[in-house]
Structure formats: structure tokens, C-alpha cells
Design a protein around this motif. Structure first.
Motif, PDB file in Angstrom:
ATOM      1  N   ARG A  59      90.217-120.088 -26.852  1.00 66.82           N
ATOM      2  CA  ARG A  59      91.090-120.288 -25.741  1.00 66.82           C
ATOM      3  C   ARG A  59      92.480-121.340 -25.980  1.00 66.82           C
ATOM      4  O   ARG A  59      93.162-121.169 -25.157  1.00 66.82           O
ATOM      5  CB  ARG A  59      90.095-120.696 -24.786  1.00 66.82           C
ATOM      6  N   ARG A  60      92.343-122.297 -26.926  1.00 68.65           N
ATOM      7  CA  ARG A  60      93.359-122.809 -27.290  1.00 68.65           C
ATOM      8  C   ARG A  60      94.994-121.945 -27.689  1.00 68.65           C
ATOM      9  O   ARG A  60      95.884-123.107 -28.294  1.00 68.65           O
ATOM     10  CB  ARG A  60      93.472-124.023 -27.778  1.00 68.65           C
ATOM     11  N   ARG A  61      94.951-120.766 -28.397  1.00 73.37           N
ATOM     12  CA  ARG A  61      96.293-120.345 -28.639  1.00 73.37           C
ATOM     13  C   ARG A  61      97.458-120.277 -27.701  1.00 73.37           C
ATOM     14  O   ARG A  61      97.018-120.038 -26.292  1.00 73.37           O
ATOM     15  CB  ARG A  61      95.551-118.925 -29.042  1.00 73.37           C
ATOM     16  N   ARG A  62      97.928-121.312 -27.735  1.00 72.42           N
ATOM     17  CA  ARG A  62      99.545-121.132 -26.767  1.00 72.42           C
ATOM     18  C   ARG A  62     100.638-119.438 -27.659  1.00 72.42           C
ATOM     19  O   ARG A  62     101.401-119.735 -26.390  1.00 72.42           O
ATOM     20  CB  ARG A  62     100.304-122.108 -27.210  1.00 72.42           C
ATOM     21  N   THR A  63     100.200-118.775 -27.911  1.00 75.24           N
ATOM     22  CA  THR A  63     101.284-117.565 -28.185  1.00 75.24           C
ATOM     23  C   THR A  63      99.768-116.780 -28.642  1.00 75.24           C
ATOM     24  O   THR A  63      99.213-116.542 -28.878  1.00 75.24           O
ATOM     25  CB  THR A  63     101.916-117.825 -29.812  1.00 75.24           C
ATOM     26  N   PRO A  64     101.001-114.789 -28.044  1.00 78.46           N
ATOM     27  CA  PRO A  64     100.234-113.868 -28.575  1.00 78.46           C
ATOM     28  C   PRO A  64      99.277-113.668 -30.090  1.00 78.46           C
ATOM     29  O   PRO A  64     100.528-113.891 -30.377  1.00 78.46           O
ATOM     30  CB  PRO A  64     101.105-113.193 -27.858  1.00 78.46           C
ATOM     31  N   GLY A  65      98.880-113.172 -30.215  1.00 73.96           N
ATOM     32  CA  GLY A  65      98.307-112.242 -31.457  1.00 73.96           C
ATOM     33  C   GLY A  65      97.487-112.948 -32.626  1.00 73.96           C
ATOM     34  O   GLY A  65      96.960-114.630 -31.410  1.00 73.96           O
TER      35      GLY A  65
END
Length: 269
Positions: free
Chosen positions: A28-34
Motif C-alpha cells: 500500500r505504500r507504493r506512490r506510483t503505479p506498476g
């Protein structure tokens, strides 16, 4: 120009994948897709720096081995793999082996055709997806023995006796011969062929005759799980990009077979 086009293609594919698509846990900490670059590099068994230079159009021309590694890491289908090789200026090498994953849109078909049994087979005749009605008609669990060629020639799992048994043997051999030509480096396919040659004189005889059969419509008589027989249609939808086939088992409208398939399907709901 070619390097920039390759870089754009790699970035677009990486950013279009979710962690779950490649077997990674969600974050959930991803700031960018993919996916992250380091994740693709790990999946492709290469350094992060090397992969980053490819995405930045600074890297050397990748070798066919590297391109095959990227094909697997980015989950490219056959057409996308060919495009990747073209962007890299390399002649497409033969695919290393049959595609053994089912596209979501293909697997979704199995439950959208009413009162039809349906399976998906790869180029080596492994059943890689099936719906409940097909599992009843064709002998149950495909996890224990997914390969229809082994079932047909070695008796390693249920395969209902039907009016098309002899023809199916020729179809199997024809498809496996073509698969052997397309995937000469696939160890699993080579092992399957060794097993079939060692365990079935019928397989050897058919192999030497080099039968040629195109997929299409066939009518068969198969046993009803509750007794008696059913006259059913077997229609094949080819998925050419993945070298897979979807087989639909149906009854003509208004026939006893159609009614029987409908009743069987109702018992599964």
C-alpha cells in the motif's frame, strides 16, 4: 530512436503490471503505479543498474537471452515478445516453451457460455483451466494429471471412452509434433515425448505416420456420468498468440444431450 522506443515499451509494460500479476505481495505504500525497477530486475535475474539503463535508453543492445528474461518478467504474450525483439533489433528466437498461463479474458469465457463444458489446453496438451461441467464430463480432477496426452496413451488418469478416441489420438500426436518443432528447447515437452515413446507403441506408430489435423468442429458420443451416452459437439477456439486451444463441449439445442448438460450444470450451482 530504436533505444528510445524500447525504453518506452519497457516502462509502459512495467507500469501496467500490478505486484499480484507477478506473484508479489501488494504494497500500500507504493506512490506510483506498476512494478518498481528493482522488482523487474530481480524477476529477470539482472542488475537493477542494467535494467535502469535500458529504460533510460542508455544501455547496450540486449541479447536474445536478456530479451527472453524480460519477456518472462514483464509477462509478455507472444505478440508482445515479438515486438520486444523487433524494438531491440534482434531476430525473434523460437519461444523457449509453451505459454502455460491463461489470460483472464480467456479463463472468463469458461463460465460465460451457458451449459457448456470448457477446458483450455496449452501446446503440450496440459489442461491449464477448466470449468466444473468439463471436469464431470472428462473425468474429474486435472490437478493430479493435467496432461491429456498421458491420459490418452499411458492411462495415467481418467479419459472417458468416446466415439472419437482413435481420432483424438491422431489429433494429439499432430499437435505434439508441431509443438516439438516450435519449442525444441522446452525440457518439460521433451520429457513428455520421451515418456510417451517409452510407454506407448500406439503413440510411436502414430508419430511416425506424421498425422495432420486442424482444430475445428467435431461430434462425439461420450458417456453420461449418470449412465447412458450423450451426443455432443466439441468446438475449438484457437488462441494463436499463446498457442492454446479452448474446447467447448455442447449439445445441439433441444436435444437430449443439451437437456442433460443443462441438468448437470444445475447440480453444480
Amino acid at each position: 530512436m530504436a533505444k528510445r522506443e524500447l525504453a518506452r515499451f519497457l516502462r509502459a509494460r512495467r507500469e501496467g503490471l500490478r505486484p499480484a500479476d507477478v506473484g508479489l505481495p501488494a504494497d500500500r505504500r507504493r506512490r506510483t503505479p506498476g512494478l518498481r525497477r528493482e522488482e523487474v530486475a530481480e524477476l529477470a535475474n539482472m542488475s537493477v543498474d542494467y535494467y535502469a539503463r535500458l529504460e533510460q535508453a542508455r544501455g547496450p543492445r540486449p541479447s536474445p537471452r536478456v530479451l527472453d528474461a524480460l519477456t518472462g518478467a514483464l509477462r509478455l504474450d507472444r505478440a508482445e515478445r515479438t515486438h520486444l525483439f523487433q524494438l531491440a533489433g534482434a531476430p525473434p528466437a523460437p519461444p523457449p516453451g509453451p505459454v502455460r498461463r491463461v489470460r483472464p479474458d480467456v479463463s472468463g469465457l469458461l463460465d460465460r457460455i451457458p451449459d457448456a463444458g470448457a477446458i483450455v489446453t496449452d501446446a503440450s496438451y496440459d489442461v491449464i483451466a477448466s470449468n466444473p461441467l468439463a471436469r464431470i464430463l472428462l473425468g474429474g480432477d486435472f490437478e493430479t494429471e493435467p496432461n491429456l496426452a498421458r491420459r490418452r496413451f499411458l492411462g495415467t488418469g481418467p479419459l472417458p471412452e468416446s466415439s472419437g478416441r482413435e481420432e483424438f489420438g491422431r489429433v494429439v500426436v499432430s499437435r505434439l509434433r508441431r509443438a516439438a518443432e516450435r519449442y525444441p528447447r522446452d525440457a518439460a515437452l521433451a520429457g513428455l515425448l520421451r515418456e510417451l515413446r517409452a510407454g506407448s507403441a500406439e503413440f510411436v506408430e502414430l508419430w511416425e505416420s506424421d498425422p495432420v489435423h486442424a482444430p475445428g468442429h467435431r461430434t462425439k458420443t461420450v458417456p453420461h456420468p449418470g449412465g447412458g451416452t450423450l451426443r455432443v459437439n466439441c468446438d475449438i477456439l484457437v488462441v494463436p498468440d499463446d498457442d492454446q486451444q479452448v474446447v467447448f463441449i455442447t449439445g445441439d439445442p433441444g436435444t437430449p444431450a443439451a437437456r442433460a448438460l443443462r441438468e448437470l450444470n444445475r447440480t453444480l450451482r
